[in-house]
Design an enzyme around this catalytic site. Structure first.
Site, PDB file in Angstrom:
ATOM      1  N   GLY A 521       0.799  -1.203   0.000  1.00 43.29           N
ATOM      2  CA  GLY A 521       0.000   0.000   0.000  1.00 43.29           C
ATOM      3  C   GLY A 521       0.835   1.257   0.000  1.00 43.29           C
ATOM      4  O   GLY A 521       0.429   2.295  -0.516  1.00 43.29           O
ATOM      5  N   PHE A 522       2.025   1.180   0.570  1.00 39.86           N
ATOM      6  CA  PHE A 522       2.836   2.380   0.721  1.00 39.86           C
ATOM      7  C   PHE A 522       3.843   2.569  -0.389  1.00 39.86           C
ATOM      8  O   PHE A 522       4.306   3.660  -0.635  1.00 39.86           O
ATOM      9  CB  PHE A 522       3.606   2.321   2.043  1.00 39.86           C
ATOM     10  CG  PHE A 522       2.715   2.284   3.230  1.00 39.86           C
ATOM     11  CD1 PHE A 522       1.920   3.376   3.535  1.00 39.86           C
ATOM     12  CD2 PHE A 522       2.650   1.161   4.038  1.00 39.86           C
ATOM     13  CE1 PHE A 522       1.093   3.349   4.639  1.00 39.86           C
ATOM     14  CE2 PHE A 522       1.814   1.136   5.142  1.00 39.86           C
ATOM     15  CZ  PHE A 522       1.038   2.230   5.439  1.00 39.86           C
ATOM     16  N   ILE A 524       6.432   0.557  -3.753  1.00 40.60           N
ATOM     17  CA  ILE A 524       6.735  -0.509  -4.691  1.00 40.60           C
ATOM     18  C   ILE A 524       8.192  -0.900  -4.481  1.00 40.60           C
ATOM     19  O   ILE A 524       9.032  -0.041  -4.241  1.00 40.60           O
ATOM     20  CB  ILE A 524       6.502  -0.035  -6.132  1.00 40.60           C
ATOM     21  CG1 ILE A 524       5.038   0.356  -6.309  1.00 40.60           C
ATOM     22  CG2 ILE A 524       6.902  -1.092  -7.142  1.00 40.60           C
ATOM     23  CD1 ILE A 524       4.692   0.871  -7.680  1.00 40.60           C
ATOM     24  N   ASP A 639       5.096  -5.806  13.329  1.00 35.76           N
ATOM     25  CA  ASP A 639       4.404  -6.398  12.192  1.00 35.76           C
ATOM     26  C   ASP A 639       5.130  -7.645  11.711  1.00 35.76           C
ATOM     27  O   ASP A 639       5.437  -7.787  10.535  1.00 35.76           O
ATOM     28  CB  ASP A 639       4.273  -5.361  11.069  1.00 35.76           C
ATOM     29  CG  ASP A 639       3.247  -5.786  10.034  1.00 35.76           C
ATOM     30  OD1 ASP A 639       2.496  -6.751  10.294  1.00 35.76           O
ATOM     31  OD2 ASP A 639       3.203  -5.176   8.956  1.00 35.76           O
TER      32      ASP A 639
END
Ligand SMILES: *[C@@H]1O[C@H](CO)[C@@H](O)[C@H](O)[C@H]1NC(C)=O
Ligand SMILES: *[C@@H]1O[C@H](CO)[C@@H](O)[C@H](O)[C@H]1NC(C)=O
Ligand SMILES: *[C@@H]1O[C@H](CO)[C@@H](O)[C@H](O)[C@H]1NC(C)=O
Ligand SMILES: *[C@@H]1O[C@H](CO)[C@@H](O)[C@H](O)[C@H]1NC(C)=O
Ligand SMILES: *[C@@H]1O[C@H](CO)[C@@H](O)[C@H](O)[C@H]1NC(C)=O
Ligand SMILES: *[C@@H]1O[C@H](CO)[C@@H](O)[C@H](O)[C@H]1NC(C)=O
Ligand SMILES: *[C@@H]1O[C@H](CO)[C@@H](O)[C@H](O)[C@H]1NC(C)=O
Length: 823
Positions: A521-522, A524, A639
């Site tokens: 999402g943040f 590439i 995470d």
């Protein structure tokens, strides 16, 4: 044919005519012979031969100065002068001339033909040629004879090039050292020097006048112990120290450059910075690879925390200073005023004499070892145990460490300190210091543990600075609670170099789509290559993610990663924040992430056999344990999941992803930016109250462990935990193991099978409901490493009550294409 020949001949004649007419005779040769001269007025130069003409010798005026100097510079960067002949004898005008005098010595003459500099050498007038070699060395010799009568490499200015040396030439009683310029306009010797200190173990020291300003830490056989980043470029520029064992002729330090490596130089800047720079040919600039400044506001400052002080780069609130274990500030009032130079004194006296002692050693892990100037070095000591015994037997020995880390503990050598411990700092080195303490220090510890889990507590003096301790704890709590690490630092750590955008673009084919290896999402993730050929993973933040939070995540990742070096953590090699770009450059991980295999097709699963899976689990445990305290700071990953465990070409597991986009996340969709821990991996107290502690990582680790052995996803319903618990209760944990890999046979591989069972039990302990029932990561490492130590019986793991009913689902579907890896 004949016509062309004539034309060429004519041209040659014409050229010859032109040359003879030109007032400037630009030799561009690499040699100056006896009888010839090199004059400033004519703009004469020598250019090194051998292909690229890398170096140029000639006259120049530095900066704004109009004075003239004879120097050698990089041809590609003509303001980068690395050697100056007449450093403190400038010529007032352009009347200088370099020539051989009648005594066959190379001399620099001024306008009135007085000698201002000479390549004086003893041993007879037989030199006739000066030559600028492609190495940058200006040599003077007799015709084509091989023996150098004189060479500029024996007379360094402020720069060390490949092939040059620093140190002591014992037979000549001379010392090779770097001396900074006085200013940008004045190459005369300035206030800063860099020397190789050879008492004790060899180490490089940056001096300000006669005061040590910074030291690299001792040579450990591979690198200087306080310059861990050297291992990132040691393959390109191998370092070596010679004469360590045979101290009869010389003890010197130098480095070389492998063929094709970019130009490099190590320079002592007149601003008090020692740095290694590497030439980026495509952008035409020097990039710093190593930088240390003689400033007193960091842990690099020599002896900042006094004797027996321990500098912790993470403890900014105490100006980084604390004491080694078993010591307290000598003057608490001075320390409160941030005057640390007085150092620390021992809390409980040693008990040694008459051939007996009750003292023990405490390990101070991962340090830049103290100054070895007055230390005793014995390279013949074979093991660290022998070193320990030697130190214990001598009452004046206060600490010891391995002198050589090659061979992983074999032939370790021994360095022993008998007076003060000075300039000790926490750093992620591979070296530990063993400190002699009274036995009472160990009784107080209670657990017989070698080191405490949270070194920040360890460096804060217990009695004197309870306020400081509370402050430190508060600051840490506040930092994590608020999840900020300040504004984006310009250069959060000298250890992580800035890489320019052009280089990254070039290395990734201008962020070519064909190079995409991961997406989140943040950002590439692209596969790329550095100019030197090293493969990299380039994580580029999406513009849309460049919110305040996105920028903070980026800053957090750089800052967190900058201080972390561990074989089980993916290494941040460089970063870039040019304009709107936020880019992280990581080492490239050949084998992608763990989830690809453990949840993959049967053949992918089969590529990780049981032994490999156990190794991977050990690797993750080591990495997380290091995060939790091994580096001197305490980092919660927040995470952990198989998608964030990357595998290198040898299948070593490395923990990745400290804040932004996901590496190699093959099955990701747009993440919810508010959730930090992925469902299925989040500890119950985090899901319920948002309480984030180290034990949340332990929980996630337990889930990863069980997933790695079972090949099943836990999922937000905690199905796997429930299943594992059920099997544990029936003593059938072996049935949890992934059926697509053959079970180890109890007859032929009994250790493997029992190792797997132990591992499952450890996994269940990690996922206990109460954080206090979960072991710490360092305890987990100990349990995993041992084959015999007692493991507690786990209780029922943490489980959502709604999950209880769904336990049967497991029997059928193994790896449902789930959204569990969403972040
Ligand atoms: C330097 O060399 C040039 C050419 O070789 C010669 O013409 C000139 O006279 C020389 N200058 C001196 C001062 O010797
Ligand atoms: C240095 O190089 C630049 C660019 O190549 C050139 O313009 C300049 O004249 C050179 N200066 C000297 C002193 O050679
Ligand atoms: C140096 O050169 C001179 C004359 O050119 C010669 O006689 C002498 O043998 C040479 N010496 C060495 C060491 O090569
Ligand atoms: C010294 O540092 C200054 C400021 O960073 C820089 O401008 C200069 O080029 C450096 N000099 C050398 C010799 O590296
Ligand atoms: C080594 O000993 C000398 C002389 O006693 C002393 O001046 C110096 O401070 C000591 N150095 C260290 C690092 O302890
Ligand atoms: C103890 O170590 C010191 C310093 O290395 C040394 O001078 C002394 O001789 C040693 N004593 C014994 C008994 O070995
Ligand atoms: C260290 O020594 C042990 C026993 O002598 C040997 O088995 C091992 O291979 C050695 N390790 C290294 C890295 O040399």
């Amino acid at each position: 044919m004949r016509a062309t020949g004539k034309v060429i001949l004519l041209r040659l004649l014409f050229l010859a005519l032109c040359i003879s007419l030109l007032p400037i005779q630009a030799p561009a040769a690499d040699k100056l012979e006896k009888g010839q001269n090199l004059t400033d007025a004519d703009g004469d130069t020598l250019v090194s031969a051998g292909g690229s003409g890398t170096f140029t010798l000639g006259f120049f005026s530095p900066g704004a100065s109009t004075k003239r100097y004879l120097g050698i510079w990089f041809s590609v960067s003509n303001h980068t002068v690395y050697w100056v002949a007449n450093r403190d004898q400038p010529l007032p005008d352009r009347s200088g001339m370099l020539v051989f005098n009648d005594a066959a010595t190379l001399v620099l003459l001024d306008g009135s033909r007085r000698t201002v500099w000479s390549s004086y050498f003893s041993g007879g007038p037989s030199a006739a040629t000066a030559q600028l070699l492609e190495s940058g060395n200006l040599v003077v010799r007799n015709g084509s004879s091989d023996a150098y009568r004189w060479q500029s490499f024996d007379h360094p200015s402020d720069t060390l090039l490949p092939g040059m040396k620093l140190g002591k030439i014992l037979w000549a009683k001379s010392e090779l050292q770097l001396t900074s310029w006085r200013s940008a306009d004045d190459p005369s010797p300035g206030d800063y020097r860099r020397t190789l200190e050879t008492k004790g173990l060899p180490e490089l020291v940056l001096w300000y006048r006669d005061v040590k300003a910074y030291r690299t830490g001792p040579w450990n056989g591979l690198i200087f112990n306080g310059v861990e980043e050297a291992s990132t470029y040691a393959d390109m520029y191998p370092l070596h120290v010679s004469g360590l064992t045979d101290r009869s002729t010389e003890i010197t330090y130098g480095y070389t450059a492998v063929p094709g490596a970019p130009l490099t130089r190590v320079v002592v800047n007149y601003t008090g910075v020692a740095e290694r720079l590497v030439w980026k040919a495509d952008t035409g600039e020097w990039i710093p690879y190593f930088t240390r400044a003689a400033r007193d506001n960091t842990c690099e400052a020599y002896a900042k925390c006094g004797s027996f002080g321990l500098c912790n780069p993470e403890a900014a609130s105490s100006s980084f200073c604390g004491c080694v274990p078993g010591f307290s500030p000598d003057s608490p009032s001075a320390w409160r005023m941030k005057q640390y130079a007085g150092g620390c004194r021992r809390d409980a006296g040693l008990e040694c004499g008459g051939g007996t002692t009750t003292d023990h050693f405490k390990v101070v892990p991962r340090v830049k070892l103290p100054d070895t100037q007055n230390a005793t070095v014995d390279l013949d000591v074979a093991t660290l145990d022998e070193c320990s015994a030697k130190c214990l037997a001598n009452c004046s020995c206060l600490a010891y460490a391995a002198a050589d880390i090659r061979g992983g503990g074999n032939r370790s050598g021994c360095v022993m300190w008998t007076d003060a411990i000075v300039d000790l700092r926490l750093i992620d080195s591979k070296q530990d210091l063993f400190l002699r303490l009274s036995k009472s220090e160990f009784v107080a510890d209670g657990h017989g543990r070698k080191s405490k889990g949270f070194p920040t507590a360890l460096v804060v003096a217990p009695v004197a600075s309870i306020v400081t301790l509370l402050l430190v704890v508060f600051v840490f709590w506040w930092r994590w609670k608020c999840r900020i690490l300040g504004a984006i630092p310009q250069n959060p750590s000298m250890a992580v170099p800035l890489l320019n955008l052009a280089t990254i673009k070039h290395g990734t084919g201008n962020f070519s789509e064909s190079n995409i290896i991961g997406q989140g999402g943040f950002g590439i993730v692209y596969k790329g290559q550095l100019p030197q050929g090293k493969m990299i993973a380039v994580k580029r933040l999406k513009q849309a993610a460049l919110t305040r939070k996105g920028k903070k995540d980026f800053a957090r990742e750089v800052e967190v990663m900058a201080g972390l070096r561990h074989g089980s953590l993916v290494r941040l090699l460089a970063y870039c924040n040019e304009g709107k770009e936020r880019i992280l450059v990581y080492e490239y991980m050949e084998n992608k992430s763990l989830n690809v295999y453990i949840f993959g097709t049967p053949s992918l699963r089969a590529s990780l056999n049981w032994a490999k899976r156990l190794e991977i689990i050990h690797g993750i445990a080591h990495g997380v344990a290091y995060l939790h305290g091994g580096s001197g700071k305490s980092v919660i990953h927040r995470d952990l999941k198989p998608g964030n465990i990357l595998l290198d070409d040898e299948w070593n597991a490395k923990v990745a992803d400290f804040g932004t986009a996901k590496l190699f996340a093959v099955d990701q969709m747009a993440p919810d930016q508010t959730v930090v821990v992925s469902p299925g991996y989040a500890a119950p107290e985090y899901e319920r109250q948002g309480e984030m502690t180290l034990k949340c990582d332990v929980y996630s680790f337990g889930v990863i462990l069980l997933e790695t052995l079972s090949g099943q996803r836990n999922g937000s319903m905690q199905r796997l935990l429930l299943h594992a618990w059920g099997l544990w209760e029936q003593s059938k944990t072996v049935e949890l193991l992934d059926t697509s890999i053959a079970l180890p046979l109890p007859e032929s591989e009994p250790e493997l099978l029992s190792g797997l069972k132990r591992c499952i039990q450890i996994g269940l302990l990690c996922v206990q409901e109460m954080p206090s029932d979960r072991p710490t990561m360092s305890a987990i490492v100990a349990l995993l490493t041992s084959t015999t130590s007692q493991i507690d019986r786990p209780g029922r793991p943490a489980m959502d009550s709604t999950a209880v009913h769904s336990s049967h689902e497991l029997e059928s579907g193994l790896s449902s294409p789930s959204t569990d890896d969403l972040t």
